[in-house]
Design an enzyme around this catalytic site. Structure first.
Site, short mmCIF file in Angstrom:
data_model
loop_
_atom_site.label_atom_id
_atom_site.label_comp_id
_atom_site.label_asym_id
_atom_site.label_seq_id
_atom_site.Cartn_x
_atom_site.Cartn_y
_atom_site.Cartn_z
N CYS A 126 -17.73 -3.50 2.55
CA CYS A 126 -17.57 -4.34 1.69
C CYS A 126 -15.96 -5.34 2.51
CB CYS A 126 -16.66 -3.73 0.13
SG CYS A 126 -18.19 -3.26 -0.67
N THR A 127 -15.55 -3.95 3.44
CA THR A 127 -14.49 -4.78 4.06
C THR A 127 -15.02 -5.52 5.05
OG1 THR A 127 -12.44 -3.12 2.67
CG2 THR A 127 -12.21 -4.89 4.93
#
Length: 226
Positions: free
Chosen positions: A121-122
């Site tokens: 997600c980062t």
């Protein structure tokens, strides 16, 4: 050299004669029968987030669900290309209320992701950040949604200098209403991106859990063709 085994029938076969009452003299063997049931206390398995129990393992084949029942519980996306998604109102990273209607009039890239600060997600959020000028040039807005609260979104956006809106879908209500499919039998929230045109109609639904950067490539490709 050892002689080869012969199949000849000319060799004499020894005979064995038992007394007629030999079997009656055998000792009585005790009967072993396990009458104690398996404990019903469930134990947890970390394999794909599934929970197993002794009682579920000991079920007979006739009590297990059929193949057709598995098909019935499969998750399918409700929001598809050519449809208008259900409206929502959520809090952003600053605690402000934001509705889907706010984004009408411009193309919208809205992506659901599992959680803040996870590696995939980062990487996805930073990829959207790095291509943000390209999205602006295409006239599109970018919005990310996960089940994290506003405070978590604020810290996430500040740490990675994210220039776009993050919305808090606590309880995953919007995710369920949109029918975003999960991964690993539903144990992991899915990663899905939607491109919605200026009229509020979905033009692309893209799902790829393990290649988050491809969400940016696919959405930009479509936006540039609109």
């Amino acid at each position: 050299m050892l002689p080869l085994c012969s199949s000849s029938t000319s060799m004499a076969k020894p005979s064995l004669t038992l007394p007629t009452n030999s079997f009656s003299t055998l000792p009585h063997l005790p009967s072993f029968q396990n009458t104690s049931p398996l404990p019903s206390t469930p134990f947890n398995s970390q394999f794909l987030g599934l929970k197993l129990s002794h009682s579920s393992i000991s079920k007979t084949p006739s009590s297990l669900p059929s193949t057709s029942s598995f098909k019935r519980v499969s998750i399918f996306a409700k929001v598809t290309k050519g449809t208008k998604p259900p409206p929502f109102t959520l809090k952003d990273q600053d605690g402000k209320t934001v509705s889907l209607d706010k984004f009408k009039g411009k193309p919208l890239v809205l992506y659901f992701y599992p959680a803040d600060e996870t590696p995939g997600c980062t990487k996805q959020a930073c990829a959207f950040r790095d291509s943000y000028e390209k999205f602006k040039k295409a006239g599109a807005q970018v919005v990310g949604i996960s089940g994290d609260d506003s405070a978590s979104h604020k810290a996430f956006a500040t740490k990675y200098r994210l220039p776009f809106t993050l919305l808090s879908d606590q309880g995953n209500k919007v995710r369920k209403e949109w029918g975003v499919p999960g991964d690993f039998f539903g144990s992991l929230p899915g990663r899905e991106t939607y491109v919605i045109d200026k009229n509020g109609v979905v033009q692309l639904v893209y799902n790829n859990q393990f290649q988050p950067e491809k969400h940016i490539d696919e959405t930009l490709k479509l936006l540039q063709s609109l």
